[in-house]
Design a protein around this motif. Structure first.
Motif, short mmCIF file in Angstrom:
data_model
loop_
_atom_site.label_atom_id
_atom_site.label_comp_id
_atom_site.label_asym_id
_atom_site.label_seq_id
_atom_site.Cartn_x
_atom_site.Cartn_y
_atom_site.Cartn_z
N MET B 1 0.87 -1.31 -0.06
CA MET B 1 -0.02 -0.10 -0.09
C MET B 1 0.79 1.23 0.21
O MET B 1 1.78 1.40 0.99
CB MET B 1 -0.95 0.01 1.09
N VAL B 2 0.63 2.19 -1.01
CA VAL B 2 1.53 3.41 -1.11
C VAL B 2 1.00 4.43 0.00
O VAL B 2 -0.14 4.69 -0.21
CB VAL B 2 1.36 3.81 -2.68
N GLN B 3 1.84 4.80 0.50
CA GLN B 3 1.61 6.00 1.42
C GLN B 3 1.29 7.22 0.76
O GLN B 3 1.98 7.65 -0.22
CB GLN B 3 2.59 6.24 2.46
N PRO B 4 0.38 8.12 1.17
CA PRO B 4 -0.13 9.33 0.30
C PRO B 4 1.10 10.29 0.75
O PRO B 4 1.88 10.14 1.69
CB PRO B 4 -1.42 9.91 1.04
N CYS B 5 1.58 11.19 -0.18
CA CYS B 5 2.62 12.13 0.02
C CYS B 5 2.05 13.52 -0.46
O CYS B 5 1.36 13.51 -1.38
CB CYS B 5 3.89 11.93 -0.23
N VAL B 6 2.75 14.49 -0.16
CA VAL B 6 2.25 15.91 -0.42
C VAL B 6 3.80 16.57 -0.93
O VAL B 6 4.98 16.43 -0.40
CB VAL B 6 1.73 16.83 0.78
N ILE B 7 3.72 17.07 -2.16
CA ILE B 7 4.75 17.89 -3.06
C ILE B 7 4.46 19.25 -3.32
O ILE B 7 3.51 19.55 -3.63
CB ILE B 7 5.46 17.27 -3.92
N ALA B 8 5.36 20.19 -2.78
CA ALA B 8 4.93 21.72 -3.11
C ALA B 8 5.96 22.23 -4.37
O ALA B 8 7.03 21.65 -4.41
CB ALA B 8 5.50 22.51 -1.86
N LEU B 9 5.10 22.57 -5.13
CA LEU B 9 5.67 23.03 -6.49
C LEU B 9 5.92 24.71 -6.44
O LEU B 9 4.82 25.42 -6.29
CB LEU B 9 5.07 22.65 -7.55
N ASP B 10 7.21 25.20 -6.78
CA ASP B 10 7.38 26.70 -7.04
C ASP B 10 6.53 26.89 -8.59
O ASP B 10 7.46 26.61 -9.63
CB ASP B 10 8.76 26.73 -6.91
N VAL B 11 5.54 27.52 -8.51
CA VAL B 11 4.81 27.65 -9.86
C VAL B 11 5.61 28.74 -10.54
O VAL B 11 5.49 28.59 -11.78
CB VAL B 11 3.34 27.96 -9.64
N MET B 12 6.22 29.76 -9.99
CA MET B 12 6.80 31.19 -10.62
C MET B 12 8.05 30.67 -10.95
O MET B 12 8.70 31.74 -11.97
CB MET B 12 6.47 32.07 -9.80
N GLY B 13 8.84 29.76 -10.63
CA GLY B 13 10.13 29.59 -11.04
C GLY B 13 10.47 29.18 -12.46
O GLY B 13 9.76 28.77 -13.06
N GLY B 14 11.73 29.45 -12.88
CA GLY B 14 11.90 29.00 -14.31
C GLY B 14 11.93 29.94 -15.44
O GLY B 14 11.12 31.08 -14.92
N ASP B 15 12.10 29.54 -16.58
CA ASP B 15 11.97 30.49 -17.76
C ASP B 15 10.42 30.58 -18.07
O ASP B 15 10.01 31.65 -18.47
CB ASP B 15 12.57 30.01 -19.12
#
Lengths: 342, 342
Positions: B1-15
């Motif tokens: 059973m895969v544990q749920p996890c949370v990832i934050a994305l920096d939406v404004m970064g990059g070109d």
């Protein structure tokens, strides 16, 4: 009217020795009637590989020793005074040859050349320079491994030497010079690179600033300067990835009968592509900063590759590289130019 | 059973900012039902790019500032406390996200991550690690630019961190670790590299010795360790030559109607070849040595590339990388392991 010149070849150096150097010499002589080559090494082996070929403009200088590819520079220098490498360099020192070419071990070649020929005035350390293919034709890089730790002044001297080489040999009036650096603004570069940047920005060279590793191959730059550790890694990396790409591509074409067929259709293109990238066409690194011309061939060079290194030596003789570098370094350091003879 | 996890994305970064990050997030979520993504950035832009898409397992964390791609790390750190980059890292610190991914400027990301998350015990400096394709599949390299000047101890710590990353994420029991060096015997390497060699030879790591630049791509090695200057140049060089080769090859196929026809026949092979080499499949560099997981995407990443960086973040969460590195560094330095929480 082309002046005659003489080039000494270390016949025993490299992975293949006389088996490659002698045929390369014959190929070169056939196309260059003004050049005489001195073949330095085991007389018997040279004789065997010359066979029935014409010996016009060939001189043989027999020697009794060889420098091994893994021999330590200091051991080679102290213990091998009749090695083909040492004698070839001696011939340059004595003025019998205008340049020498060796595929022998780089460390020993540099140590011996430095000991026998000495460095030019105002040059602290000789450096190794070669061209690599790039989007704009080719780019020269130096240093490629002679100097692991460099000060800003060393990097500056390298820039002057490389710039003068390109200017003299390729006829580029003001070669574009760049410093190899990494891309992050605040932490950009180490202290040596930052200081060298200041020196170059104030100099009379056509300094265009920093380039990153990809810039060597993608940007319009003639010379990329770095310390020998970084330069060596950069050069070897590019050799590695080129080989990896070449082999992966071949593997893709060999996968099925269909891909083999497609490969057959694409063969002329792939061949022409390989020619453009052929590392043999770039074989021959110049040891700059010495009072004489020494060209290092790749240890694993074949005939075509070694022949290319002889061409580089000839060009440097005709351009009188050591004297020109001596004058330029003096000029850029603001000291009276000194006339040096190779 | 895969544990749920949370990832934050920096939406404004990059070109490309939200234009790339939001679609990449949607792609990732479609295939990963156990992951929730926090989109950190300009709420209006995020909303616009989400459009009609399902917002299941998406949380939006609005911010008012952005870190520019050329902004100095110290300015970003002091002046941009509500930037998408800073807030994404804060979410990791606060335990709301298990990791964050940013395509923003590397210097600012490293400085902010280090300030907010702090380094693990016994780690002097975090380092940047990524994989590159190679003859044996792929090779990890570190450091790639965070640390310009490194001591032998730093290089040793990098080796421990990288080895643990590979072991945890790829399931390689004892990753083969090598030090990047240059090839000439006597002058082999600078002092730091020679001393790191001694430390590694005595360590419990699976240390296989030195490799040269070509070894990254050609030799059977899992991790190549260097300082950040050399590593950055090596990585950028390989990117540069790969691009140059790709473009030269395309140009060859476009030359005449005949070569175009041959190119058509070879198209499937060339496409499959490009897939193997596709740098997007390798996008995502890990900032190792921090008390939290931060993955750096290439600034110019497209959707596929950014999605790959999210996959890397997820793998590192599941492998509990910061804690494992903390334990291993303690073990290899002979100090009592400390339990660190990400």
């Amino acid at each position: 009217m082309v002046q005659p010149c003489v080039i000494a070849l270390d016949v025993m150096g490299g992975d293949h020795g006389s088996k490659v150097v002698v045929p390369a010499a014959l190929r070169f002589l056939a196309d260059n009637p003004h050049v005489t080559l001195i073949l330095v090494g085991n007389a018997e082996q040279i004789d065997a590989h010359l066979g029935d070929a014409s010996r016009e403009r060939i001189r043989i200088r027999p020697t009794t020793q060889e420098v091994a590819m893994d021999e330590s520079p200091s051991k080679a220098l102290r213990g091998k005074k009749d090695s083909s490498m040492r004698v070839a360099i001696d011939l340059v020192k004595e003025g019998e040859a205008g340049a020498c070419v060796s595929a022998g071990n780089t460390g020993a070649l540099m140590a011996t050349a430095r000991f026998v020929l000495k460095t030019l005035p105002n040059i602290d350390r000789p450096a190794i320079c070669t061209a690599v293919p790039s989007m704009h034709g080719h780019t020269h890089m130096l240093d490629l491994g002679a100097n692991v730790d460099c000060t800003a002044e060393h990097l500056f001297q390298f820039a002057v030497m490389g710039s003068e080489l390109i200017s003299a040999v390729e006829g580029v009036a003001r070669p574009k010079v760049a410093l190899l650096n990494i891309g992050q603004e605040e932490i950009k570069g180490n202290e040596q690179v930052k200081q060298a940047h200041e020196l170059l920005a104030r100099s009379g060279l056509n300094y265009i600033g920093y380039v990153e590793g990809n810039g060597i191959f993608l940007e319009d730059v003639d010379l990329v300067v770095s310390d020998g550790f970084v330069g060596n890694v950069a050069l070897k990396c590019s050799e590695g990835i080129a080989k990896f790409i070449g082999q992966s591509l071949s593997a893709q074409f060999r996968r099925t009968w269909f891909t083999r067929l497609a490969g057959l259709a694409a063969l002329p293109i792939l061949k022409s592509f390989r020619r453009t990238m052929d590392p043999r066409r770039y074989n021959g690194a110049s040891l700059l900063g010495l009072r004489g011309i020494v060209v290092k061939s790749h240890g694993g060079a074949d005939e075509l590759a070694f022949e290319n290194a002889i061409y580089i030596a000839e060009k440097e003789i005709r351009a009188n590289i050591p004297q020109r570098i001596g004058e330029q370094v003096g000029r850029h350091l603001g000291v009276e130019p000194q006339r040096e003879t190779a």
